[in-house]
Design an enzyme around this catalytic site. Structure first.
Site, PDB file in Angstrom:
ATOM      1  N   TYR A 149       1.425   3.595  20.828  1.00  0.00           N
ATOM      2  CA  TYR A 149       0.259   3.408  21.842  1.00  0.00           C
ATOM      3  C   TYR A 149       0.832   3.621  23.328  1.00  0.00           C
ATOM      4  CZ  TYR A 149      -1.001   0.895  17.918  1.00  0.00           C
ATOM      5  OH  TYR A 149      -1.666   0.380  16.701  1.00  0.00           O
ATOM      6  N   TYR A 167      -7.398  -6.517  12.545  1.00  0.00           N
ATOM      7  CA  TYR A 167      -6.757  -5.339  12.804  1.00  0.00           C
ATOM      8  C   TYR A 167      -6.556  -4.791  11.258  1.00  0.00           C
ATOM      9  CZ  TYR A 167      -3.310  -1.828  13.562  1.00  0.00           C
ATOM     10  OH  TYR A 167      -2.724  -0.564  13.480  1.00  0.00           O
ATOM     11  N   ASP A 173      -7.086  -7.666   3.158  1.00  0.00           N
ATOM     12  CA  ASP A 173      -5.952  -6.579   3.709  1.00  0.00           C
ATOM     13  C   ASP A 173      -4.709  -7.516   3.841  1.00  0.00           C
ATOM     14  OD1 ASP A 173      -4.222  -5.498   5.400  1.00  0.00           O
ATOM     15  OD2 ASP A 173      -5.541  -4.748   6.784  1.00  0.00           O
ATOM     16  N   LYS A 178       3.817  -2.536   4.586  1.00  0.00           N
ATOM     17  CA  LYS A 178       4.684  -3.158   5.412  1.00  0.00           C
ATOM     18  C   LYS A 178       5.837  -3.515   4.579  1.00  0.00           C
ATOM     19  CE  LYS A 178       2.523  -3.978   9.704  1.00  0.00           C
ATOM     20  NZ  LYS A 178       1.200  -3.809  10.129  1.00  0.00           N
TER      21      LYS A 178
HETATM   22  C1  LIG Z   1      -0.175  -2.913  10.167  1.00  0.00           C
HETATM   23  C2  LIG Z   1      -1.205  -2.957   9.467  1.00  0.00           C
HETATM   24  C3  LIG Z   1      -2.162  -2.080   8.875  1.00  0.00           C
HETATM   25  C4  LIG Z   1      -1.782  -0.587   9.192  1.00  0.00           C
HETATM   26  O1  LIG Z   1      -0.634  -0.241   8.527  1.00  0.00           O
HETATM   27  P1  LIG Z   1       0.122   1.097   8.916  1.00  0.00           P
HETATM   28  O2  LIG Z   1       1.247   1.293   7.989  1.00  0.00           O
HETATM   29  O3  LIG Z   1       0.864   0.845  10.248  1.00  0.00           O
HETATM   30  O4  LIG Z   1      -0.852   2.143   8.686  1.00  0.00           O
HETATM   31  C5  LIG Z   1      -3.411  -2.587   8.461  1.00  0.00           C
HETATM   32  N1  LIG Z   1      -3.587  -3.718   8.215  1.00  0.00           N
HETATM   33  C6  LIG Z   1      -2.862  -4.749   8.580  1.00  0.00           C
HETATM   34  C7  LIG Z   1      -3.300  -6.241   8.468  1.00  0.00           C
HETATM   35  C8  LIG Z   1      -1.786  -4.596   9.053  1.00  0.00           C
HETATM   36  O5  LIG Z   1      -1.098  -5.545   9.556  1.00  0.00           O
END
Ligand SMILES: *Cc1c(COP(=O)(O)O)cnc(C)c1O
Length: 437
Positions: free
Chosen positions: A20, A152, A257, A286
């Site tokens: 960003y 997000y 997610d 992550k």
């Molecule tokens: C970081 C994150 C993503 C995206 O993952 P990237 O490896 O950066 O593409 C998607 N969902 C959540 C909840 C996240 O914290």
């Protein structure tokens, strides 16, 4: 030839995008010379290095710290076998073992695994799977996702479309983004009971929205219990039970997610455990590899896998070049084994207690609007936008690395931080916020 730190940083600012970032007005970056345990070694500009505790765990990934001997060995051993092979027509033990491990440790009946390079791509694949599922069931019109504000889910286009419309800057991409169905953000606070009036009002709004758009919606996607990059915002597990029920009632798939919350961050191995519900599709990333390599996974139930596999197309239509990269799978296996071999829940609880105590004094500072802690996540929310440079510098002078955003100064530290290091992080954040006024 090596050049001075100033030379490297000059070159960086001319060559490179950071997350960003602007190339016309690049914000300052610091040169990392090394990293060990929970500490980054940053170039001090005078021929030496300055150490800082990484309170971000490198964007929430590096749960065991840097240069962990077990994880280092896992990567090195796999390099000696083979670093990568295509996954079309070929397979390998690291992928099979890791898939079996993920199926075994997740609390839900999710039995099939798709590996990909990043969290965003796993969300892409999850959404694609949900759409293909509905087509296979004859619901061709079900092409939208239902989600809540404040979320997000990543930066590629499908994830971006389910990010909060304001924070996610949907206005920049009008016409290019799928228009999803957004419900209100769940009411704030992890501890709200099922019969909390605000929660019931929220549930009623979601139910009405689901009813109104039932013929268009393929699935519901949310981050369980903690909205991360959308605002470090904990909400009640009871909300997830509401969403599970709506999904069942209308034939939507529930996608959780857990890219940020997975692997213990909120105090349970997966955040869905707080609610006692099962998703149809799960995304993890992550901390999956302990922060060593980029890898994410999408898991789904047998019903979803079979329905899509028996539907038109007869396959899940995705297949990245670096799918199930063996180095990443090997280190992920080692990271999961390392995590589960210790009292990780005890560590997360201790970090939680340490952050609660250490950040409590921040609550009475005039600049501070809210202080909240959930699991190994500590958040100080200011009354307005953070002066990122000023706070980052002030925290760094106290021996700690943070990366604030919007109105939030927060920490998601490595689990291997000692109680003392957690106290240092909390004191540094509190002190810096006080100093900045
Ligand atoms: C970081 C994150 C993503 C995206 O993952 P990237 O490896 O950066 O593409 C998607 N969902 C959540 C909840 C996240 O914290």
């Amino acid at each position: 030839m090596t050049q001075s730190v100033g030379g490297w940083l000059q070159q960086d600012s001319e060559l490179l995008w950071h997350p960003y970032s602007s190339l016309s007005a690049p914000s300052p970056v610091r040169l990392v010379r090394g990293a060990e345990g929970v500490r980054l070694h940053l170039d001090d500009g005078a021929g030496g290095t300055v150490e800082a505790i990484d309170a971000m765990a490198s964007w929430w990934c590096m749960i065991h710290g840097y240069r962990h001997p077990v994880l280092d060995a896992a990567v090195k051993n796999q390099v000696d076998d083979f670093s990568h092979v295509m996954f079309g027509g070929l397979t390998h033990e690291p992928a099979i073992r890791l898939a079996a491990r993920l199926v075994e440790i997740n609390p839900s009946p999710l039995e099939h695994v798709f590996f990909c390079d990043s969290g965003s791509v796993s969300v892409e694949v999850a959404i694609k799977l949900a759409l293909q599922y509905q087509v296979a069931r004859g619901h061709n019109g079900r092409t939208r996702m239902l989600t809540v504000r404040g979320g997000y889910h990543g930066d590629t286009f499908a994830p971006m479309s389910v990010c909060d419309p304001v924070n996610g800057m949907h206005s920049l991409f009008t016409g290019a983004l799928k228009e999803q169905v957004f419900g209100p953000q769940p009411p704030a606070g992890f501890d709200r009971p099922d019969d909390d009036p605000e929660l019931l009002a929220w549930a009623a709004e979601l139910a009405a929205l689901a009813e109104r758009h039932a013929d268009e919606i393929a699935g519901i996607i949310v981050e369980p219990v903690l909205q991360g990059a959308g605002g470090m915002y904990p909400y009640s597990p009871a909300c997830l039970r509401v969403l599970r029920e709506l999904a069942d009632q209308h034939g939507f798939l529930l996608i959780l997610d857990e890219i940020a919350t997975g692997f213990g961050r909120t105090g349970t191995l997966f955040a869905s455990e707080h609610a006692g519900i099962d998703p149809d599709i799960l995304c993890v990333g992550k901390a999956l590899t302990g922060g060593y390599l980029t890898l994410a996974a999408m898991l789904c139930t047998t019903d979803v896998a079979q329905t899509v596999s028996n539907g038109p197309g007869g396959a899940l239509m995705h297949g990245p070049t670096f799918m199930a990269n063996p180095l990443a799978c090997s280190v992920a296996l080692a990271s999961i084994d390392l995590l589960l071999s210790q009292d990780w829940a005890g560590r997360v609880a201790a970090i939680s207690a340490g952050l609660s105590t250490g950040l409590a004094p921040a609550a009475s500072l005039p600049a501070v609007k809210d202080v909240r802690v959930l699991g190994a996540v500590g958040v100080v929310q200011l009354g307005g936008p953070v002066d990122i440079q000023r706070i980052t510098d002030a925290v760094l002078r106290r021996g700690v690395w943070v990366r604030p955003f919007r109105d939030l100064v927060y920490t998601m530290p490595p689990y291997v931080c000692t109680d003392e290091e957690i106290a240092t992080i909390a004191a540094a954040i509190t002190g810096a916020v006080e100093e900045a006024g």
